[in-house]
Design a protein around this motif. Structure first.
Motif, PDB file in Angstrom:
ATOM      1  N   GLU A 298       0.846  -1.188   0.000  1.00  0.00           N
ATOM      2  CA  GLU A 298       0.000   0.000   0.000  1.00  0.00           C
ATOM      3  C   GLU A 298       0.879   1.235   0.000  1.00  0.00           C
ATOM      4  OE1 GLU A 298      -4.085  -1.095   2.448  1.00  0.00           O
ATOM      5  OE2 GLU A 298      -2.442  -0.098   3.500  1.00  0.00           O
TER       6      GLU A 298
ATOM      7  N   SER B 280       2.025  -1.565   5.822  1.00  0.00           N
ATOM      8  CA  SER B 280       1.306  -0.313   6.043  1.00  0.00           C
ATOM      9  C   SER B 280       0.395  -0.382   7.261  1.00  0.00           C
ATOM     10  CB  SER B 280       0.466   0.026   4.814  1.00  0.00           C
ATOM     11  OG  SER B 280      -0.398   1.111   5.095  1.00  0.00           O
TER      12      SER B 280
ATOM     13  N   ASN C 209      -3.460   7.619   2.572  1.00  0.00           N
ATOM     14  CA  ASN C 209      -3.761   6.560   3.544  1.00  0.00           C
ATOM     15  C   ASN C 209      -3.836   7.107   4.975  1.00  0.00           C
ATOM     16  OD1 ASN C 209      -4.362   3.954   4.344  1.00  0.00           O
ATOM     17  ND2 ASN C 209      -2.537   3.051   3.432  1.00  0.00           N
TER      18      ASN C 209
END
Length: 431
Positions: free
Chosen positions: A41, A214, A303
Protein backbone atom coordinates in the motif's frame (compact mmCIF):
# COMPACT_ATOMS: atom_id res chain seq x y z
CA UNK A 1 15.44 33.09 7.55
CA UNK A 2 12.94 34.14 10.18
CA UNK A 3 9.91 36.34 9.65
CA UNK A 4 11.31 39.84 10.23
CA UNK A 5 8.67 42.02 11.85
CA UNK A 6 7.80 42.09 15.52
CA UNK A 7 4.30 40.83 14.80
CA UNK A 8 5.66 37.96 12.75
CA UNK A 9 8.15 37.02 15.43
CA UNK A 10 5.37 37.05 17.98
CA UNK A 11 3.19 34.98 15.69
CA UNK A 12 5.87 32.38 15.15
CA UNK A 13 6.44 32.46 18.88
CA UNK A 14 2.81 31.69 19.37
CA UNK A 15 2.09 28.41 17.69
CA UNK A 16 1.36 25.42 19.83
CA UNK A 17 0.62 21.87 18.84
CA UNK A 18 -0.07 18.73 20.90
CA UNK A 19 0.41 17.44 24.49
CA UNK A 20 0.95 14.42 26.84
CA UNK A 21 -0.49 11.61 29.02
CA UNK A 22 -3.65 10.29 27.49
CA UNK A 23 -7.19 9.79 28.56
CA UNK A 24 -8.64 7.27 26.13
CA UNK A 25 -12.24 7.29 24.99
CA UNK A 26 -13.73 5.11 22.31
CA UNK A 27 -15.83 6.94 19.73
CA UNK A 28 -18.21 5.47 17.23
CA UNK A 29 -15.93 6.30 14.30
CA UNK A 30 -12.68 4.88 15.69
CA UNK A 31 -10.75 2.76 13.24
CA UNK A 32 -8.46 -0.21 13.60
CA UNK A 33 -5.16 0.64 11.96
CA UNK A 34 -2.95 -2.41 12.36
CA UNK A 35 -0.81 -3.24 9.33
CA UNK A 36 -2.51 -5.34 6.65
CA UNK A 37 0.58 -7.12 5.39
CA UNK A 38 -1.36 -8.82 2.56
CA UNK A 39 -0.54 -6.41 -0.25
CA UNK A 40 1.65 -3.33 -0.74
CA UNK A 41 0.00 0.00 0.00
CA UNK A 42 1.05 3.58 -0.51
CA UNK A 43 1.29 5.44 2.76
CA UNK A 44 2.21 9.01 3.62
CA UNK A 45 5.62 9.08 5.31
CA UNK A 46 6.47 12.80 5.44
CA UNK A 47 4.51 15.98 4.88
CA UNK A 48 4.53 19.71 5.57
CA UNK A 49 1.78 22.26 6.04
CA UNK A 50 1.81 24.74 3.15
CA UNK A 51 1.15 28.47 3.49
CA UNK A 52 0.89 31.55 1.27
CA UNK A 53 3.99 33.44 0.09
CA UNK A 54 5.05 36.67 1.74
CA UNK A 55 4.05 39.98 0.21
CA UNK A 56 7.75 40.72 -0.40
CA UNK A 57 10.99 38.76 -0.41
CA UNK A 58 12.11 35.56 -2.05
CA UNK A 59 8.85 33.66 -1.53
CA UNK A 60 7.01 36.41 -3.37
CA UNK A 61 9.41 36.63 -6.32
CA UNK A 62 10.06 32.88 -6.39
CA UNK A 63 12.80 30.96 -8.17
CA UNK A 64 14.10 31.43 -11.70
CA UNK A 65 16.76 29.22 -13.34
CA UNK A 66 17.54 27.93 -9.86
CA UNK A 67 17.67 24.62 -8.09
CA UNK A 68 16.46 23.78 -4.61
CA UNK A 69 17.77 20.90 -2.51
CA UNK A 70 15.35 19.84 0.23
CA UNK A 71 16.24 17.63 3.20
CA UNK A 72 13.48 15.55 4.80
CA UNK A 73 13.20 12.55 7.11
CA UNK A 74 10.45 10.07 6.17
CA UNK A 75 8.89 8.45 9.22
CA UNK A 76 8.40 4.97 7.74
CA UNK A 77 10.15 3.21 4.89
CA UNK A 78 9.16 1.20 1.84
CA UNK A 79 10.35 -0.35 -1.38
CA UNK A 80 9.32 2.55 -3.62
CA UNK A 81 8.95 6.28 -3.11
CA UNK A 82 7.05 9.10 -4.80
CA UNK A 83 7.26 12.83 -4.18
CA UNK A 84 4.43 15.37 -3.89
CA UNK A 85 4.70 19.00 -4.96
CA UNK A 86 2.21 21.83 -4.66
CA UNK A 87 1.46 25.11 -6.42
CA UNK A 88 -1.71 25.78 -4.42
CA UNK A 89 -0.91 29.44 -3.79
CA UNK A 90 0.80 30.15 -7.11
CA UNK A 91 -0.31 32.60 -9.78
CA UNK A 92 0.93 30.67 -12.83
CA UNK A 93 1.91 27.19 -14.04
CA UNK A 94 5.36 26.10 -12.81
CA UNK A 95 7.82 24.05 -14.82
CA UNK A 96 9.99 21.43 -13.18
CA UNK A 97 12.96 20.98 -15.50
CA UNK A 98 14.62 18.11 -13.64
CA UNK A 99 14.39 16.42 -10.26
CA UNK A 100 16.23 13.72 -8.32
CA UNK A 101 15.92 11.92 -5.01
CA UNK A 102 18.79 10.39 -3.03
CA UNK A 103 19.83 9.46 0.46
CA UNK A 104 21.58 12.15 2.43
CA UNK A 105 25.21 11.41 3.18
CA UNK A 106 25.06 11.28 6.96
CA UNK A 107 28.81 10.59 7.19
CA UNK A 108 29.43 14.29 6.58
CA UNK A 109 28.12 17.25 8.60
CA UNK A 110 26.91 18.95 5.41
CA UNK A 111 23.16 18.51 5.08
CA UNK A 112 23.20 18.94 1.29
CA UNK A 113 25.64 16.09 0.56
CA UNK A 114 24.13 12.95 -0.97
CA UNK A 115 25.04 9.30 -1.38
CA UNK A 116 25.68 9.42 -5.13
CA UNK A 117 25.04 5.72 -5.73
CA UNK A 118 21.53 6.10 -4.34
CA UNK A 119 20.51 8.98 -6.62
CA UNK A 120 17.42 8.36 -8.75
CA UNK A 121 15.90 10.57 -11.43
CA UNK A 122 12.33 11.58 -10.72
CA UNK A 123 9.92 11.31 -13.63
CA UNK A 124 6.33 12.37 -14.12
CA UNK A 125 3.27 11.22 -16.03
CA UNK A 126 4.72 7.84 -16.96
CA UNK A 127 8.36 8.66 -17.64
CA UNK A 128 8.86 12.31 -18.53
CA UNK A 129 11.85 13.98 -16.79
CA UNK A 130 10.01 17.32 -16.85
CA UNK A 131 6.55 18.41 -15.77
CA UNK A 132 4.30 21.43 -15.54
CA UNK A 133 2.44 22.02 -12.28
CA UNK A 134 -0.77 23.90 -12.99
CA UNK A 135 -1.74 27.04 -11.11
CA UNK A 136 -3.36 26.03 -7.83
CA UNK A 137 -2.62 22.36 -8.42
CA UNK A 138 -0.49 19.59 -7.01
CA UNK A 139 1.95 17.32 -8.81
CA UNK A 140 2.79 13.70 -8.01
CA UNK A 141 5.96 12.07 -9.31
CA UNK A 142 6.07 8.59 -10.79
CA UNK A 143 7.03 5.85 -8.31
CA UNK A 144 10.79 5.35 -7.98
CA UNK A 145 12.32 2.03 -6.96
CA UNK A 146 14.39 2.93 -3.91
CA UNK A 147 14.41 0.92 -0.70
CA UNK A 148 13.84 3.63 1.90
CA UNK A 149 14.54 2.62 5.52
CA UNK A 150 12.46 3.92 8.39
CA UNK A 151 13.65 7.32 9.66
CA UNK A 152 16.20 7.74 6.87
CA UNK A 153 17.34 11.05 5.38
CA UNK A 154 16.15 11.86 1.87
CA UNK A 155 17.48 14.71 -0.26
CA UNK A 156 15.17 15.92 -3.04
CA UNK A 157 16.69 18.22 -5.67
CA UNK A 158 14.51 20.19 -8.09
CA UNK A 159 15.42 22.51 -10.98
CA UNK A 160 13.03 25.38 -11.76
CA UNK A 161 14.13 26.63 -15.23
CA UNK A 162 11.68 29.51 -15.54
CA UNK A 163 10.24 32.07 -13.14
CA UNK A 164 7.94 30.40 -10.65
CA UNK A 165 6.38 33.53 -9.25
CA UNK A 166 4.85 33.38 -5.77
CA UNK A 167 5.89 30.35 -3.79
CA UNK A 168 3.74 27.83 -1.96
CA UNK A 169 5.94 26.91 0.99
CA UNK A 170 6.39 25.71 4.55
CA UNK A 171 7.70 28.65 6.49
CA UNK A 172 9.22 27.22 9.67
CA UNK A 173 11.14 24.05 8.88
CA UNK A 174 13.87 24.09 11.55
CA UNK A 175 15.77 22.27 8.79
CA UNK A 176 18.35 23.73 6.43
CA UNK A 177 17.47 23.64 2.74
CA UNK A 178 19.65 24.81 -0.11
CA UNK A 179 19.33 26.95 -3.25
CA UNK A 180 21.68 27.65 -6.13
CA UNK A 181 21.93 28.76 -9.79
CA UNK A 182 21.12 26.52 -12.73
CA UNK A 183 20.44 22.80 -12.80
CA UNK A 184 22.13 21.30 -9.74
CA UNK A 185 19.92 18.24 -9.40
CA UNK A 186 22.86 15.86 -9.99
CA UNK A 187 25.39 17.67 -7.81
CA UNK A 188 27.06 15.13 -5.49
CA UNK A 189 27.49 17.64 -2.68
CA UNK A 190 26.30 21.01 -1.57
CA UNK A 191 29.20 23.08 -2.93
CA UNK A 192 27.28 24.64 -5.87
CA UNK A 193 24.37 25.68 -3.67
CA UNK A 194 25.21 29.25 -2.69
CA UNK A 195 22.25 29.97 -0.41
CA UNK A 196 21.24 28.10 2.73
CA UNK A 197 17.87 28.82 4.29
CA UNK A 198 16.83 27.39 7.65
CA UNK A 199 13.23 28.44 7.12
CA UNK A 200 11.53 26.55 4.42
CA UNK A 201 10.52 23.87 2.02
CA UNK A 202 9.31 25.52 -1.22
CA UNK A 203 6.73 23.72 -3.40
CA UNK A 204 7.45 20.42 -1.60
CA UNK A 205 4.47 18.96 0.24
CA UNK A 206 4.95 15.24 0.82
CA UNK A 207 6.73 11.91 0.49
CA UNK A 208 4.85 8.62 0.06
CA UNK A 209 6.30 5.12 0.29
CA UNK A 210 5.01 1.77 -0.97
CA UNK A 211 5.14 -0.85 1.76
CA UNK A 212 3.71 -4.25 2.65
CA UNK A 213 3.74 -3.20 6.32
CA UNK A 214 1.31 -0.31 6.04
CA UNK A 215 -0.47 0.86 9.17
CA UNK A 216 -1.72 3.98 7.42
CA UNK A 217 -0.66 7.41 8.58
CA UNK A 218 -1.21 9.80 11.47
CA UNK A 219 -1.71 13.47 10.58
CA UNK A 220 -0.65 16.03 13.18
CA UNK A 221 -2.83 19.13 12.76
CA UNK A 222 -1.09 21.77 14.84
CA UNK A 223 0.96 24.92 15.04
CA UNK A 224 4.53 25.87 15.97
CA UNK A 225 4.85 23.33 18.75
CA UNK A 226 4.24 20.60 16.16
CA UNK A 227 6.70 22.54 13.97
CA UNK A 228 9.26 22.18 16.76
CA UNK A 229 10.07 25.86 17.12
CA UNK A 230 13.18 26.31 19.34
CA UNK A 231 14.23 22.68 18.87
CA UNK A 232 17.74 21.97 17.57
CA UNK A 233 18.21 22.97 13.93
CA UNK A 234 18.46 19.90 11.66
CA UNK A 235 17.90 17.68 14.69
CA UNK A 236 14.48 16.20 13.85
CA UNK A 237 13.50 16.72 17.48
CA UNK A 238 9.97 17.98 16.92
CA UNK A 239 7.59 15.92 19.01
CA UNK A 240 5.97 14.28 15.93
CA UNK A 241 9.48 13.14 14.87
CA UNK A 242 10.04 11.66 18.29
CA UNK A 243 6.63 9.99 18.20
CA UNK A 244 7.65 8.40 14.88
CA UNK A 245 10.81 7.09 16.53
CA UNK A 246 8.78 5.47 19.30
CA UNK A 247 6.40 3.86 16.82
CA UNK A 248 9.23 2.49 14.68
CA UNK A 249 11.03 1.12 17.76
CA UNK A 250 7.92 -0.85 18.76
CA UNK A 251 8.66 -3.95 16.68
CA UNK A 252 5.49 -5.69 17.84
CA UNK A 253 3.42 -3.52 15.50
CA UNK A 254 3.77 -2.03 12.04
CA UNK A 255 4.49 1.67 12.41
CA UNK A 256 2.11 4.20 10.86
CA UNK A 257 3.55 7.15 9.00
CA UNK A 258 3.58 10.42 10.95
CA UNK A 259 2.69 13.45 8.85
CA UNK A 260 3.42 16.78 10.53
CA UNK A 261 1.33 19.57 9.01
CA UNK A 262 1.89 21.99 11.87
CA UNK A 263 1.96 25.64 10.81
CA UNK A 264 3.52 28.23 13.10
CA UNK A 265 0.92 30.61 14.48
CA UNK A 266 -2.03 28.64 13.15
CA UNK A 267 -5.44 29.13 14.73
CA UNK A 268 -8.80 27.43 14.88
CA UNK A 269 -10.85 30.56 14.24
CA UNK A 270 -8.76 33.06 12.26
CA UNK A 271 -6.96 33.10 8.92
CA UNK A 272 -3.45 34.48 8.46
CA UNK A 273 -4.91 37.87 7.56
CA UNK A 274 -7.11 37.90 10.64
CA UNK A 275 -6.58 40.10 13.66
CA UNK A 276 -3.85 39.69 16.28
CA UNK A 277 -4.41 41.52 19.58
CA UNK A 278 -6.97 43.71 17.85
CA UNK A 279 -4.81 44.73 14.87
CA UNK A 280 -4.25 43.25 11.40
CA UNK A 281 -1.63 40.50 11.32
CA UNK A 282 -0.41 40.71 7.73
CA UNK A 283 1.40 37.46 8.41
CA UNK A 284 0.80 34.98 5.59
CA UNK A 285 2.76 32.26 7.37
CA UNK A 286 0.04 31.69 9.95
CA UNK A 287 -2.00 29.80 7.37
CA UNK A 288 -5.77 29.60 6.98
CA UNK A 289 -8.00 28.64 9.90
CA UNK A 290 -7.79 24.99 10.85
CA UNK A 291 -11.18 23.98 9.44
CA UNK A 292 -10.19 25.47 6.09
CA UNK A 293 -7.01 23.36 6.18
CA UNK A 294 -8.76 19.99 6.29
CA UNK A 295 -9.16 19.53 2.52
CA UNK A 296 -5.52 20.29 1.73
CA UNK A 297 -3.63 19.18 4.82
CA UNK A 298 -5.68 16.16 5.93
CA UNK A 299 -7.95 14.66 3.28
CA UNK A 300 -5.33 15.00 0.54
CA UNK A 301 -2.83 12.84 2.44
CA UNK A 302 -2.10 9.26 1.43
CA UNK A 303 -3.76 6.56 3.54
CA UNK A 304 -4.50 8.88 6.47
CA UNK A 305 -6.32 7.05 9.26
CA UNK A 306 -5.83 9.16 12.39
CA UNK A 307 -5.63 12.91 13.05
CA UNK A 308 -4.25 14.47 16.22
CA UNK A 309 -5.55 18.02 16.64
CA UNK A 310 -3.74 20.32 19.01
CA UNK A 311 -4.69 23.93 18.45
CA UNK A 312 -6.15 26.78 20.46
CA UNK A 313 -3.38 28.56 22.33
CA UNK A 314 -2.93 31.08 19.51
CA UNK A 315 -6.67 31.77 19.47
CA UNK A 316 -6.41 32.50 23.19
CA UNK A 317 -3.38 34.77 23.29
CA UNK A 318 -3.71 36.45 19.90
CA UNK A 319 -7.46 36.95 19.83
CA UNK A 320 -8.84 36.43 23.31
CA UNK A 321 -11.16 33.72 22.00
CA UNK A 322 -13.60 32.28 24.50
CA UNK A 323 -13.60 28.67 25.65
CA UNK A 324 -16.97 28.15 23.94
CA UNK A 325 -15.57 29.37 20.62
CA UNK A 326 -12.54 27.10 20.84
CA UNK A 327 -14.59 24.09 21.94
CA UNK A 328 -17.06 24.70 19.12
CA UNK A 329 -14.28 24.66 16.53
CA UNK A 330 -12.76 21.50 18.01
CA UNK A 331 -16.15 19.78 17.94
CA UNK A 332 -16.58 20.74 14.29
CA UNK A 333 -13.15 19.39 13.31
CA UNK A 334 -13.93 16.17 15.13
CA UNK A 335 -17.32 15.82 13.41
CA UNK A 336 -15.87 16.37 9.96
CA UNK A 337 -13.05 13.89 10.56
CA UNK A 338 -15.54 11.26 11.68
CA UNK A 339 -17.70 11.97 8.64
CA UNK A 340 -14.68 11.06 6.54
CA UNK A 341 -14.00 7.86 8.49
CA UNK A 342 -10.90 9.19 10.26
CA UNK A 343 -10.03 8.48 13.89
CA UNK A 344 -9.95 11.81 15.73
CA UNK A 345 -7.66 12.47 18.70
CA UNK A 346 -7.70 15.75 20.64
CA UNK A 347 -4.97 17.21 22.85
CA UNK A 348 -4.96 19.62 25.76
CA UNK A 349 -3.42 23.06 25.36
CA UNK A 350 0.06 23.39 26.86
CA UNK A 351 0.94 26.13 29.38
CA UNK A 352 2.38 29.48 28.39
CA UNK A 353 2.56 31.45 31.62
CA UNK A 354 5.45 33.93 31.49
CA UNK A 355 5.11 34.43 27.73
CA UNK A 356 6.04 38.11 27.61
CA UNK A 357 4.68 39.24 24.25
CA UNK A 358 2.44 42.20 25.13
CA UNK A 359 -1.06 40.88 25.73
CA UNK A 360 0.17 37.30 25.42
CA UNK A 361 -0.61 35.77 28.81
CA UNK A 362 -3.12 37.09 31.30
CA UNK A 363 -5.00 35.43 34.16
CA UNK A 364 -8.21 35.77 32.15
CA UNK A 365 -6.70 33.97 29.17
CA UNK A 366 -5.30 31.31 31.48
CA UNK A 367 -8.84 30.68 32.73
CA UNK A 368 -9.90 30.06 29.12
CA UNK A 369 -7.07 27.55 28.61
CA UNK A 370 -8.00 25.74 31.82
CA UNK A 371 -11.68 25.61 30.78
CA UNK A 372 -10.88 24.14 27.35
CA UNK A 373 -8.59 21.55 28.90
CA UNK A 374 -11.22 20.60 31.48
CA UNK A 375 -13.71 20.05 28.69
CA UNK A 376 -11.23 17.96 26.70
CA UNK A 377 -10.47 15.73 29.66
CA UNK A 378 -14.16 15.07 30.36
CA UNK A 379 -15.83 14.99 26.93
CA UNK A 380 -16.73 11.83 24.99
CA UNK A 381 -16.63 13.31 21.50
CA UNK A 382 -13.09 12.56 20.36
CA UNK A 383 -11.88 8.97 20.01
CA UNK A 384 -9.17 9.82 22.52
CA UNK A 385 -7.44 12.74 24.22
CA UNK A 386 -3.73 13.32 24.84
CA UNK A 387 -2.98 15.35 27.93
CA UNK A 388 0.10 17.31 26.87
CA UNK A 389 -0.67 19.96 29.47
CA UNK A 390 -0.22 17.44 32.28
CA UNK A 391 2.93 16.07 30.66
CA UNK A 392 4.88 19.34 30.47
CA UNK A 393 3.47 21.73 33.08
CA UNK A 394 5.24 22.75 36.26
CA UNK A 395 3.30 21.03 39.08
CA UNK A 396 4.04 23.94 41.41
CA UNK A 397 2.95 26.54 38.84
CA UNK A 398 0.61 24.76 36.40
CA UNK A 399 0.17 27.85 34.23
CA UNK A 400 3.85 27.48 33.22
CA UNK A 401 6.00 24.95 31.41
CA UNK A 402 8.35 22.94 33.59
CA UNK A 403 11.64 24.86 33.50
CA UNK A 404 13.53 21.82 32.22
CA UNK A 405 11.22 21.71 29.19
CA UNK A 406 11.04 25.44 28.44
CA UNK A 407 12.63 26.43 25.13
CA UNK A 408 13.26 29.93 26.50
CA UNK A 409 10.22 31.95 25.48
CA UNK A 410 7.83 30.16 27.90
CA UNK A 411 5.48 28.93 25.17
CA UNK A 412 7.69 26.67 23.03
CA UNK A 413 9.64 23.69 24.30
CA UNK A 414 13.23 22.50 23.97
CA UNK A 415 14.29 19.07 22.68
CA UNK A 416 13.72 17.51 26.10
CA UNK A 417 10.26 19.01 26.35
CA UNK A 418 9.27 17.78 22.91
CA UNK A 419 10.56 14.34 23.88
CA UNK A 420 8.38 14.45 27.00
CA UNK A 421 5.37 15.21 24.80
CA UNK A 422 6.10 12.29 22.49
CA UNK A 423 6.78 9.94 25.41
CA UNK A 424 3.47 10.78 27.03
CA UNK A 425 1.38 9.47 24.12
CA UNK A 426 0.09 5.92 24.70
CA UNK A 427 1.00 4.13 21.49
CA UNK A 428 -2.19 2.09 21.50
CA UNK A 429 -4.07 5.37 21.09
CA UNK A 430 -2.50 6.17 17.72
CA UNK A 431 -1.85 2.79 16.11
Amino acid sequence: MRIPSTVRSAALAAAVSLAGSALVFTGSSAQTSGGHGDRPEWVGSWSAGIVKPETAGFTNTGLNNQSARYVVRPSVGGDKVRIRFTNIYGDRPITIGAATVAFGDTSTPVQSDIVVASKRTLTFNGGSPTAVMNKGAELLSDPVKLAVPDLSTLVISVFYPTATGPTSWHASSDQENFFGPGDLTNAPDGTPFDRTRACCWTFLSGVDVLTEKSAGSIVVLGDSIADGLLSTLNGNNRWPDQLAERLVADRNHNAPGVLNVGEAGNRLLQDSDGLILGGPSGTEQLGPNALARLNEDVYAQTNERTVITHLGVNDIWMNGASSDQIIGALKQINSQLHENGITSIGATITPYGGFTTPGGWTPEKEATRVAVNKWLRNQHVFDGVIDFDKAVRDPSAPEKLLAAYDGGDHIHLNDTGYQAMADSIPLQLVR
